[in-house]
Design a protein around this motif. Structure first.
Motif, short mmCIF file in Angstrom:
data_model
loop_
_atom_site.label_atom_id
_atom_site.label_comp_id
_atom_site.label_asym_id
_atom_site.label_seq_id
_atom_site.Cartn_x
_atom_site.Cartn_y
_atom_site.Cartn_z
N UNK A 299 -23.86 -21.51 35.45
CA UNK A 299 -23.31 -21.79 36.78
C UNK A 299 -22.02 -21.02 37.02
N UNK A 300 -21.18 -20.94 35.99
CA UNK A 300 -19.97 -20.12 36.10
C UNK A 300 -20.35 -18.67 36.43
N UNK A 301 -21.42 -18.20 35.79
CA UNK A 301 -21.86 -16.83 36.06
C UNK A 301 -22.31 -16.65 37.50
N UNK A 302 -23.07 -17.62 38.01
CA UNK A 302 -23.49 -17.55 39.41
C UNK A 302 -22.29 -17.66 40.35
N UNK A 303 -21.30 -18.47 39.97
CA UNK A 303 -20.06 -18.55 40.76
C UNK A 303 -19.42 -17.16 40.87
N UNK A 304 -19.35 -16.48 39.74
CA UNK A 304 -18.72 -15.16 39.70
C UNK A 304 -19.45 -14.17 40.59
N UNK A 305 -20.77 -14.29 40.63
CA UNK A 305 -21.57 -13.37 41.44
C UNK A 305 -21.62 -13.77 42.91
N UNK A 306 -21.02 -14.91 43.25
CA UNK A 306 -21.06 -15.38 44.63
C UNK A 306 -22.44 -15.82 45.07
N UNK A 307 -23.21 -16.35 44.13
CA UNK A 307 -24.57 -16.79 44.44
C UNK A 307 -24.55 -17.99 45.38
N UNK A 308 -25.56 -18.15 46.21
CA UNK A 308 -25.62 -19.29 47.13
C UNK A 308 -25.82 -20.60 46.38
N UNK A 309 -25.47 -21.71 47.03
CA UNK A 309 -25.62 -23.02 46.41
C UNK A 309 -27.08 -23.32 46.08
#
Length: 322
Positions: A299-309
């Motif tokens: 999830x931290x990785x997706x946060x970094x990539x600006x992934x959608x919720x």
């Protein structure tokens, strides 16, 4: 789908890896023994992690390649330790960007939006918190030298200690005495002591006494109950100190509990931890994490990539424990 995030959660006893797409789809996973750099060195840690990453996603071939690597490991208790491992992983060039941190933060993200308090109890015990303003409060978690008490191994030692003293007369009678002897398949605790002393019994087996301790406490054994009460107090103190340090006592912070010990203690123990936490922060929400901490790293990785919720929700839905 292309790999977007290599997510790693490396504890003292086990390491888990997820490879996920930018949509939160799990493309591969693997699990292996602990890879803390404190235990096996930085070079050994990097080698072990690379083997697990390639096992998780064989399509990488000989070299992992993703957009971001999110690595959270036990044993990264000081900035210098994070910096050394960051440099070593950067040299492997698995991804365009890289984040390295302590595994307790991955637990926090696994059970929250990344703000709040996490207390983990597996082989060891630790706590960390992140405030709404981004401030972080952590502990070294180096055992007795850094003021720690608890962790699965230490709780197992306590169970063994009291069992031995019950048998030889130095301590009160306790149900731990026959339970520990039966666990090792020995007629007496003296036989267990000799087996450990002469290295005929693996000392790592002491960690496995934890369930016996909590079972004895739940059945009313006073010795076991005293140990569990101290454990509850220790977990609660971790949380209370972080709540106060980050000025979260008046808010409605999330308090995430995880690790092999805390996920297996049962509802009454968790309820008592919650009661004590609510005395410090009455609006707090206390929960036992329902996904593995490696999901927090992802999830931290997706946060970094600006992934959608939606991508994050898909990841948590796919990895939630039944």
């Amino acid at each position: 789908m292309k790999p977007a995030v290599i997510a790693i959660d490396g504890g003292n006893s086990k390491t888990e890896v997820l490879v996920i797409s930018e949509d939160g789809v799990v493309l591969g996973s693997s699990r292996g023994p602990g890879a803390s750099p404190q235990n096996i060195g930085v070079a050994g840690c990097v080698a072990a992690l690379e083997e697990l990453v390639l096992e998780a996603y064989p399509a990488f071939g000989k070299t992992p390649k993703a957009v971001h690597t999110s690595a959270y490991l036990a044993g990264l208790d000081f900035p210098r330790e994070e910096e050394v491992l960051h440099a070593a992983l950067s040299a492997r060039a698995w991804s365009d960007t890289l984040t390295v941190g302590n595994d307790t933060l991955a637990l926090l993200r696994a059970g929250s939006a990344g703000v709040g308090v996490a207390v983990v109890c597996g082989a060891g015990i630790n706590g960390a918190g992140v405030g709404p303003d981004g401030r972080v409060h952590r502990f070294p978690a180096l055992g007795k030298i850094s003021g720690d008490w608890g962790g699965g191994y230490r709780l197992g030692e306590e169970a063994l200690w009291w069992a031995v003293r019950a048998e030889d007369g130095r301590g009160p009678r306790t149900a731990l005495m026959p339970a520990v002897a039966a666990y090792y398949g020995k007629p007496t605790l003296l036989d267990v002591v000799q087996g450990l002393h002469f290295e005929e019994i693996d000392p790592a087996s002491i960690h496995g006494l934890c369930p016996l301790l909590f079972e004895a406490a739940a059945a009313g054994d006073e010795v076991a109950q005293d140990i569990v009460t101290r454990f509850v107090e220790e977990v609660s103190v971790f949380a209370a100190v972080i709540l106060r340090e980050l000025d979260l006592t008046e808010d409605a912070p999330e308090i995430v509990l995880g690790g092999g010990v805390l996920t297996g203690v049962g509802a009454p123990v968790i309820a008592e931890i919650e009661r004590r936490c609510l005395k410090v922060a009455p609006r707090a929400v206390v929960r036992v994490v329902d996904v593995n901490p490696v999901v927090g790293a992802a999830l931290f990785g997706l946060d970094t990539l600006g992934a959608p919720e939606a991508a994050k929700a898909a990841l948590k839905a796919a990895t939630q424990r039944v």
